[in-house]
Scaffold this motif. Sequence first.
Motif, PDB file in Angstrom:
ATOM      1  N   HIS A  11       0.823  -1.209   0.000  1.00 42.13           N
ATOM      2  CA  HIS A  11       0.000   0.000   0.000  1.00 42.13           C
ATOM      3  C   HIS A  11       0.862   1.266   0.000  1.00 42.13           C
ATOM      4  O   HIS A  11       0.503   2.268  -0.619  1.00 42.13           O
ATOM      5  N   ILE A  12       1.997   1.217   0.682  1.00 42.31           N
ATOM      6  CA  ILE A  12       2.912   2.363   0.657  1.00 42.31           C
ATOM      7  C   ILE A  12       3.486   2.550  -0.745  1.00 42.31           C
ATOM      8  O   ILE A  12       3.524   3.671  -1.267  1.00 42.31           O
ATOM      9  N   VAL A  13       3.927   1.470  -1.367  1.00 42.65           N
ATOM     10  CA  VAL A  13       4.488   1.555  -2.721  1.00 42.65           C
ATOM     11  C   VAL A  13       3.420   2.058  -3.696  1.00 42.65           C
ATOM     12  O   VAL A  13       3.698   2.916  -4.539  1.00 42.65           O
ATOM     13  N   ALA A  14       2.192   1.568  -3.565  1.00 38.97           N
ATOM     14  CA  ALA A  14       1.110   2.033  -4.437  1.00 38.97           C
ATOM     15  C   ALA A  14       0.860   3.525  -4.234  1.00 38.97           C
ATOM     16  O   ALA A  14       0.648   4.268  -5.199  1.00 38.97           O
ATOM     17  N   ALA A  15       0.912   3.987  -2.992  1.00 42.57           N
ATOM     18  CA  ALA A  15       0.718   5.411  -2.705  1.00 42.57           C
ATOM     19  C   ALA A  15       1.832   6.253  -3.325  1.00 42.57           C
ATOM     20  O   ALA A  15       1.583   7.337  -3.860  1.00 42.57           O
ATOM     21  N   ILE A  16       3.058   5.754  -3.278  1.00 43.52           N
ATOM     22  CA  ILE A  16       4.178   6.460  -3.909  1.00 43.52           C
ATOM     23  C   ILE A  16       3.943   6.561  -5.416  1.00 43.52           C
ATOM     24  O   ILE A  16       4.118   7.622  -6.019  1.00 43.52           O
ATOM     25  N   LEU A  17       3.518   5.466  -6.025  1.00 42.69           N
ATOM     26  CA  LEU A  17       3.266   5.474  -7.466  1.00 42.69           C
ATOM     27  C   LEU A  17       2.122   6.426  -7.822  1.00 42.69           C
ATOM     28  O   LEU A  17       2.202   7.157  -8.817  1.00 42.69           O
ATOM     29  N   ARG A  18       1.061   6.444  -7.018  1.00 42.22           N
ATOM     30  CA  ARG A  18      -0.043   7.391  -7.261  1.00 42.22           C
ATOM     31  C   ARG A  18       0.447   8.836  -7.141  1.00 42.22           C
ATOM     32  O   ARG A  18       0.067   9.695  -7.932  1.00 42.22           O
ATOM     33  N   ALA A  19       1.295   9.092  -6.152  1.00 41.98           N
ATOM     34  CA  ALA A  19       1.848  10.443  -5.979  1.00 41.98           C
ATOM     35  C   ALA A  19       2.693  10.846  -7.179  1.00 41.98           C
ATOM     36  O   ALA A  19       2.826  12.034  -7.475  1.00 41.98           O
ATOM     37  N   LYS A  20       3.233   9.869  -7.885  1.00 40.85           N
ATOM     38  CA  LYS A  20       4.027  10.140  -9.086  1.00 40.85           C
ATOM     39  C   LYS A  20       3.152  10.222 -10.345  1.00 40.85           C
ATOM     40  O   LYS A  20       3.665  10.327 -11.451  1.00 40.85           O
ATOM     41  N   GLY A  21       1.831  10.119 -10.175  1.00 39.52           N
ATOM     42  CA  GLY A  21       0.917  10.290 -11.294  1.00 39.52           C
ATOM     43  C   GLY A  21       0.390   9.023 -11.926  1.00 39.52           C
ATOM     44  O   GLY A  21      -0.277   9.075 -12.961  1.00 39.52           O
ATOM     45  N   PHE A  46      -4.487   3.978 -18.856  1.00 40.00           N
ATOM     46  CA  PHE A  46      -4.334   3.179 -20.066  1.00 40.00           C
ATOM     47  C   PHE A  46      -3.066   3.492 -20.839  1.00 40.00           C
ATOM     48  O   PHE A  46      -2.805   2.906 -21.876  1.00 40.00           O
ATOM     49  N   SER A  47      -2.284   4.452 -20.364  1.00 44.87           N
ATOM     50  CA  SER A  47      -1.095   4.891 -21.100  1.00 44.87           C
ATOM     51  C   SER A  47       0.159   4.197 -20.585  1.00 44.87           C
ATOM     52  O   SER A  47       0.168   3.585 -19.528  1.00 44.87           O
ATOM     53  N   SER A  48       1.217   4.342 -21.347  1.00 45.25           N
ATOM     54  CA  SER A  48       2.512   3.796 -20.945  1.00 45.25           C
ATOM     55  C   SER A  48       3.204   4.779 -20.030  1.00 45.25           C
ATOM     56  O   SER A  48       2.980   5.979 -20.138  1.00 45.25           O
ATOM     57  N   PRO A  49       4.053   4.322 -19.170  1.00 43.41           N
ATOM     58  CA  PRO A  49       4.478   2.934 -18.984  1.00 43.41           C
ATOM     59  C   PRO A  49       3.473   2.130 -18.160  1.00 43.41           C
ATOM     60  O   PRO A  49       2.804   2.658 -17.287  1.00 43.41           O
ATOM     61  N   LYS A  50       3.401   0.853 -18.478  1.00 43.12           N
ATOM     62  CA  LYS A  50       2.587  -0.100 -17.734  1.00 43.12           C
ATOM     63  C   LYS A  50       3.545  -0.937 -16.885  1.00 43.12           C
ATOM     64  O   LYS A  50       4.443  -1.570 -17.413  1.00 43.12           O
ATOM     65  N   ILE A  51       3.318  -0.915 -15.573  1.00 41.01           N
ATOM     66  CA  ILE A  51       4.272  -1.513 -14.635  1.00 41.01           C
ATOM     67  C   ILE A  51       3.602  -2.579 -13.780  1.00 41.01           C
ATOM     68  O   ILE A  51       2.520  -2.361 -13.242  1.00 41.01           O
ATOM     69  N   CYS A  52       4.267  -3.707 -13.650  1.00 40.97           N
ATOM     70  CA  CYS A  52       3.857  -4.778 -12.739  1.00 40.97           C
ATOM     71  C   CYS A  52       4.807  -4.731 -11.546  1.00 40.97           C
ATOM     72  O   CYS A  52       6.025  -4.715 -11.726  1.00 40.97           O
ATOM     73  N   VAL A  53       4.248  -4.705 -10.346  1.00 43.77           N
ATOM     74  CA  VAL A  53       5.053  -4.550  -9.136  1.00 43.77           C
ATOM     75  C   VAL A  53       4.884  -5.764  -8.234  1.00 43.77           C
ATOM     76  O   VAL A  53       3.753  -6.188  -7.962  1.00 43.77           O
ATOM     77  N   GLN A  54       5.994  -6.293  -7.773  1.00 47.87           N
ATOM     78  CA  GLN A  54       6.004  -7.361  -6.768  1.00 47.87           C
ATOM     79  C   GLN A  54       6.680  -6.785  -5.529  1.00 47.87           C
ATOM     80  O   GLN A  54       7.779  -6.231  -5.615  1.00 47.87           O
ATOM     81  N   VAL A  55       6.014  -6.894  -4.373  1.00 48.33           N
ATOM     82  CA  VAL A  55       6.502  -6.316  -3.128  1.00 48.33           C
ATOM     83  C   VAL A  55       6.734  -7.424  -2.114  1.00 48.33           C
ATOM     84  O   VAL A  55       5.846  -8.243  -1.868  1.00 48.33           O
TER      85      VAL A  55
END
Length: 145
Positions: A11-21, A46-55
């Motif tokens: 959830h922290i990593v997802a929040a960081i990614l959301r803060a980055k747009g 729907f735009s690039s980059p599309k990222i898959c994250v494993q935490v």
Amino acid sequence: MQNFKGDGLAHIVAAILRAKGFVTYVSPKGPDHGVDILASAGSLGFSSPKICVQVKSTNDAIDRIVLDQLIGTMANVGAEYGLLVSWSGFRSSVERERAMQFFKVRLWSKKEIIEELLACYSSLDDEIKQKIPLKRIWTLDIGDE
């Protein structure tokens, strides 16, 4: 970090990614089939980059098999890039692959997580800010005089 074991770090990593747009999808608790977070740019995601994250928030450094699984999962979900996050860092087998995977995968250990968190703290979700209350303090730098 004890407060963020398991899904908390995701959830922290997802929040960081959301803060980055990025627009994010966080897998619900339970088996995630190698996908903790999906992130994509654009107002609808729907735009690039599309990222898959494993935490991984375990106490052990991550081995090469987790990196290989992430790369396979990236192909399965149509991700262009991967982000492997490990609070405990990475074994040498993963570090040896860093250059080979440079254009495809990024690795975040606790150092990068903290740097990214601090860099975008003011844009984080209020929920995360409540769980990690920080205050910026400015001090005078008088040098070595």
